[in-house]
Design an enzyme around this catalytic site. Structure first.
Site, PDB file in Angstrom:
ATOM      1  N   ARG A 132       0.819  -1.219   0.000  1.00  0.00           N
ATOM      2  CA  ARG A 132       0.000   0.000   0.000  1.00  0.00           C
ATOM      3  C   ARG A 132       0.848   1.262   0.000  1.00  0.00           C
ATOM      4  O   ARG A 132       0.387   2.318  -0.410  1.00  0.00           O
ATOM      5  CB  ARG A 132      -1.006  -0.026   1.150  1.00  0.00           C
ATOM      6  CG  ARG A 132      -2.111  -1.075   0.911  1.00  0.00           C
ATOM      7  CD  ARG A 132      -3.188  -1.070   1.971  1.00  0.00           C
ATOM      8  NE  ARG A 132      -2.715  -1.615   3.233  1.00  0.00           N
ATOM      9  CZ  ARG A 132      -2.901  -2.871   3.627  1.00  0.00           C
ATOM     10  NH1 ARG A 132      -3.523  -3.733   2.849  1.00  0.00           N
ATOM     11  NH2 ARG A 132      -2.450  -3.267   4.799  1.00  0.00           N
ATOM     12  N   GLU A 157       3.828  -9.927  15.295  1.00  0.00           N
ATOM     13  CA  GLU A 157       3.219 -10.392  16.542  1.00  0.00           C
ATOM     14  C   GLU A 157       3.719 -11.810  16.834  1.00  0.00           C
ATOM     15  O   GLU A 157       4.114 -12.139  17.952  1.00  0.00           O
ATOM     16  CB  GLU A 157       1.705 -10.362  16.396  1.00  0.00           C
ATOM     17  CG  GLU A 157       0.972 -10.550  17.718  1.00  0.00           C
ATOM     18  CD  GLU A 157      -0.538 -10.499  17.526  1.00  0.00           C
ATOM     19  OE1 GLU A 157      -1.250 -10.593  18.526  1.00  0.00           O
ATOM     20  OE2 GLU A 157      -0.996 -10.364  16.378  1.00  0.00           O
TER      21      GLU A 157
END
Lengths: 192, 242
Positions: free
Chosen positions: A72, A109
């Site tokens: 993006r 994560e």
């Protein structure tokens, strides 16, 4: 800092940008309220506001390089680069860039990932921006800062369309200023 | 099409008529002199310098010998990397084009000049390098940008189209509601090789009733005959790499 803190208080463009971002609950996993900028891209006026605000901020800062993180960041970086006369440098997942690259690992994560940059991207004495759609943990942007600094560039600022409120005030990432247009949009059941 | 332009006469920019497929300049990246009608202006430079969405229609003087240097410069800014991603492939690397501010600006200008004023409301770009070229074009012509993505990247409701790879298949996705029936679209990617990716993008858009005005790429590898997969959709490329 957020744009409203930096002279754009009451600028109607910020509301138009925020309104154009769609929230998708529980994507990519439960609990995440995903900020979907593709609806912003479907609104040529709002998309242009994003580019104009960044260009107005950076056009006199003597920026020679705009880096964008796959994928993006590839959407927002190039229009800014073109308008300010800077080159565009894609920062990519491993194995995508041909030729010689430098590589930086960063934490997810669970586990880690790598970001790569071409060794041809940075000449000496470059002033660089890093642009992405959203900053959450700052992990990707920090890795990007590392890549550019290792190659000898000076990172002037990181610019993002959306940022979590924790980045308000004089918040810095690895000592670099962060400029954010809007906070995350709220989920509106009626629009789904 | 050739237009002789006197260096002492300015002319208003006319949109180039659609070029036949593959008229593009098989020897471009050898920097042979090519003359293109209506491609002499620096309108695009003013477009980006002023940040305006609407381009001025005045053009600058040509160079003395009437050549358009833009295409040759774009072609020479593309780096060829042998044996990437695997032996035998000569990879056309556009990242060096992106490092050349004039070449990148000219690339976008050539597409914008071709597509502005033609009622195109959709610029679709194929992940990931189509994301680099598509948005600047979309912004300049006032169209929306629609990303065509690998599976599971787009949140919310999508439609999906499968396409063949050399070994196996892949899928391309587009958001439901991104486009409407009757809209006019161009599809952008950095390069057309076998045409499989572009053909999938065409199918996705046509399933929703969109008219494909043209597929546009910076580079074509004509030996791979990708344009034959595009059906009725025309193909426009800047550089043909035989």
């Amino acid at each position: 800092m957020f744009a409203v803190e930096n002279g754009l208080q009451g600028d109607p463009r910020l509301k138009a940008i925020s309104d154009a971002i769609r929230v998708i609950p529980h994507f990519p996993k439960t609990g995440i309220m995903f900020q979907d900028i593709t609806t912003l891209l479907l609104d040529p006026v709002a998309f242009k506001h994003v580019v104009d605000i960044f260009v107005d901020r950076y056009k006199h800062m003597n920026i020679s390089l705009v880096a964008g993180v796959e994928a993006r960041g590839f959407i927002f970086g190039p229009p800014i680069a073109l308008a300010i006369g800077a080159k565009f440098v894609p920062l990519r997942k491993p194995g995508k860039l041909p030729g010689r690259v430098i590589s930086e690992e960063y934490e997810l994560e669970y586990g880690s990932d790598r970001l790569e940059m071409s060794m041809e991207a940075v000449k000496s004495d470059e002033r660089a921006l890093i642009i992405d759609d959203l900053v959450a943990t700052g992990g990707t942007l920090s890795a990007s800062i590392n890549l550019l600094e290792r190659a000898g560039a000076e990172v002037v600022e990181c610019g993002c369309v959306v940022g979590l409120p924790k980045f308000k005030g004089q918040c810095r990432l690895k000592g670099k200023p962060l400029y954010v247009l809007v906070e995350p949009s709220q989920f509106d059941e009626l629009t789904l | 099409m050739q237009t002789l332009i006197s260096p002492f006469v300015s002319h208003s920019l006319r949109l180039a008529p659609p070029l036949p497929r593959n008229s593009l300049l098989n020897n471009y990246h050898q920097a042979s002199p090519i003359r293109l009608s209506s491609h002499f202006s620096t309108t695009s430079l003013r477009l980006f310098n002023s940040g305006a969405a609407a381009a001025s229609r005045d053009s600058e003087m040509t160079t003395e010998d009437g050549k358009d240097p833009r295409i040759a410069k774009i072609a020479s800014s593309i780096r060829v990397i042998p044996d990437f991603p695997k032996p035998g492939i000569m990879f056309q690397d556009i990242t060096t084009l992106l490092l050349d501010t004039e070449a990148f600006k000219d690339t976008i200008a050539l597409f914008v000049e071709r597509y502005q004023g033609r009622g195109i409301s959709v610029v679709a770009g194929v992940e990931a390098r189509g994301f680099i070229f598509g948005p600047p074009i979309a912004l300049a012509i006032g169209a929306k940008f629609v990303p065509m993505r690998k599976p599971k990247k787009l949140p919310g409701k999508v439609i999906s189209e499968e396409y063949s790879l050399e070994y196996g298949t892949d899928k391309m996705e587009m958001h439901v509601g991104a486009v409407e029936p009757g809209e006019r679209a161009i599809i952008i990617d950095d390069l057309i090789a076998t045409g499989g990716t572009l053909a999938a993008a065409i199918r996705l858009l046509e399933r929703v009733g969109v008219k494909i005005v043209e597929c546009a790429c910076v580079i074509e590898l004509p030996e791979l005959k990708g344009k034959e997969k595009l059906g009725d959709a025309p193909l426009f490329v800047l550089v043909s790499s035989a």
